[in-house]
Motif scaffolding. Structure first.
Motif, PDB file in Angstrom:
ATOM      1  N   THR A 134      -2.161  10.025   3.480  1.00 34.60           N
ATOM      2  CA  THR A 134      -3.177   8.999   3.253  1.00 34.60           C
ATOM      3  C   THR A 134      -2.549   7.782   2.576  1.00 34.60           C
ATOM      4  O   THR A 134      -1.525   7.891   1.891  1.00 34.60           O
ATOM      5  CB  THR A 134      -4.322   9.545   2.384  1.00 34.60           C
ATOM      6  OG1 THR A 134      -3.785   9.985   1.120  1.00 34.60           O
ATOM      7  CG2 THR A 134      -5.009  10.714   3.072  1.00 34.60           C
ATOM      8  N   ARG A 144      -3.100   4.493   0.048  1.00 32.56           N
ATOM      9  CA  ARG A 144      -3.941   3.943  -1.014  1.00 32.56           C
ATOM     10  C   ARG A 144      -4.306   2.486  -0.716  1.00 32.56           C
ATOM     11  O   ARG A 144      -3.563   1.775  -0.034  1.00 32.56           O
ATOM     12  CB  ARG A 144      -3.200   3.991  -2.356  1.00 32.56           C
ATOM     13  CG  ARG A 144      -2.707   5.352  -2.779  1.00 32.56           C
ATOM     14  CD  ARG A 144      -1.921   5.233  -4.076  1.00 32.56           C
ATOM     15  NE  ARG A 144      -1.069   6.390  -4.299  1.00 32.56           N
ATOM     16  CZ  ARG A 144      -0.159   6.469  -5.253  1.00 32.56           C
ATOM     17  NH1 ARG A 144       0.011   5.437  -6.078  1.00 32.56           N
ATOM     18  NH2 ARG A 144       0.583   7.558  -5.380  1.00 32.56           N
ATOM     19  N   ARG A 173       0.865  -1.177   0.000  1.00 32.75           N
ATOM     20  CA  ARG A 173       0.000   0.000   0.000  1.00 32.75           C
ATOM     21  C   ARG A 173       0.905   1.232   0.000  1.00 32.75           C
ATOM     22  O   ARG A 173       1.809   1.333   0.825  1.00 32.75           O
ATOM     23  CB  ARG A 173      -0.926   0.029   1.215  1.00 32.75           C
ATOM     24  CG  ARG A 173      -1.895  -1.131   1.294  1.00 32.75           C
ATOM     25  CD  ARG A 173      -2.794  -0.981   2.507  1.00 32.75           C
ATOM     26  NE  ARG A 173      -3.662   0.179   2.375  1.00 32.75           N
ATOM     27  CZ  ARG A 173      -4.353   0.715   3.391  1.00 32.75           C
ATOM     28  NH1 ARG A 173      -4.225   0.209   4.609  1.00 32.75           N
ATOM     29  NH2 ARG A 173      -5.127   1.764   3.192  1.00 32.75           N
ATOM     30  N   ASP A 231     -10.269   6.729 -10.723  1.00 29.80           N
ATOM     31  CA  ASP A 231     -11.131   6.703  -9.537  1.00 29.80           C
ATOM     32  C   ASP A 231     -12.511   7.239  -9.902  1.00 29.80           C
ATOM     33  O   ASP A 231     -12.687   8.432 -10.131  1.00 29.80           O
ATOM     34  CB  ASP A 231     -10.513   7.566  -8.434  1.00 29.80           C
ATOM     35  CG  ASP A 231     -11.276   7.479  -7.122  1.00 29.80           C
ATOM     36  OD1 ASP A 231     -12.313   6.769  -7.077  1.00 29.80           O
ATOM     37  OD2 ASP A 231     -10.857   8.121  -6.149  1.00 29.80           O
ATOM     38  N   ASN A 253       0.586   8.297   0.309  1.00 29.66           N
ATOM     39  CA  ASN A 253       0.639   9.516  -0.478  1.00 29.66           C
ATOM     40  C   ASN A 253       1.398  10.609   0.268  1.00 29.66           C
ATOM     41  O   ASN A 253       1.669  10.497   1.466  1.00 29.66           O
ATOM     42  CB  ASN A 253      -0.776  10.007  -0.816  1.00 29.66           C
ATOM     43  CG  ASN A 253      -1.534   9.015  -1.666  1.00 29.66           C
ATOM     44  OD1 ASN A 253      -0.981   8.449  -2.608  1.00 29.66           O
ATOM     45  ND2 ASN A 253      -2.802   8.799  -1.346  1.00 29.66           N
TER      46      ASN A 253
END
Length: 210
Positions: free
Chosen positions: A91, A93, A84, A140, A87
């Motif tokens: 955060t 992802r 993972r 997204d 960012n």
């Protein structure tokens, strides 16, 4: 699409599965129980992070890495479905779980190890074939407002997501060229309007510089 082929879709949590003499009964949170001969459970993948955790690397539903695939341990990199990415804003992802994403991870890690410039990021992409139709998704779709090309629900058609004047996601049924162009628009952050997305030449738009 599934319903037209005789597949019933029930969206609800599975509370319990109990045995019957000739099969099983699936008890759902929001629907009546369903009797079945066979149950196939698809729950995705659970990352095996034991080695990374034992080494002291940061893990959270996967091995946490930065944009260069570097873990929290100096000199230790991780790539693929178990990772993972954190960012710049902190955060994290979700795991990509796709062969193309794993390939891109490897390229970033190799560049970092060799001291070379990081390869340009690309929007996440995946595809599936269902009942003779080809489905592709990129970016997204949870962000932005939808723009439809063609007639929704009647293949071929596509839906693109527009946020703050740029494309952030797209999905298509039997329109792979649209997703290919949308991916370039996403990666380049090319300014576009809803009218251009709905009826314009996406390949020409994708060649524009952002």
């Amino acid at each position: 699409m599934h319903r037209t082929k005789g597949v019933d879709l029930l969206a609800g949590g599975v509370v319990e599965i109990t045995d019957r003499p000739d099969g099983v009964t699936v008890h759902l949170a929001d629907h009546d129980p369903v009797d079945a001969d066979v149950v196939i459970v698809g729950i995705g993948m659970v990352p095996d992070v034991a080695v990374a955790a034992a080494s002291g690397a940061t893990v959270d539903d996967g091995v946490i890495v930065d944009a260069d695939q570097h873990t929290s341990i100096p000199g230790l990199y991780a790539i693929g479905d178990c990772c993972r990415v954190r960012n710049d804003d902190g955060t994290i992802r979700p795991r990509a779980e796709h062969w193309e994403a794993a390939s891109a991870d490897a390229a970033r890690a190799a560049a970092a190890i060799l001291g070379q410039p990081r390869p340009a990021d690309q929007a996440p992409w995946f595809w599936s074939d269902r009942h003779g139709h080809h489905v592709e998704v990129v970016g997204d779709l949870r962000a932005g407002s939808p723009v439809v090309r063609g007639t929704f629900g009647e293949p071929p058609f596509a839906v693109l997501s527009l946020a703050d004047g740029v494309v952030v996601g797209a999905a298509s049924v039997d329109e792979p060229q649209t997703v290919r162009a949308a991916r370039r628009l996403i990666d380049r952050r090319t300014p576009v309007s809803a009218d251009e997305l709905a009826s314009g030449d996406l390949r020409k738009l994708a060649r524009k510089k952002g």
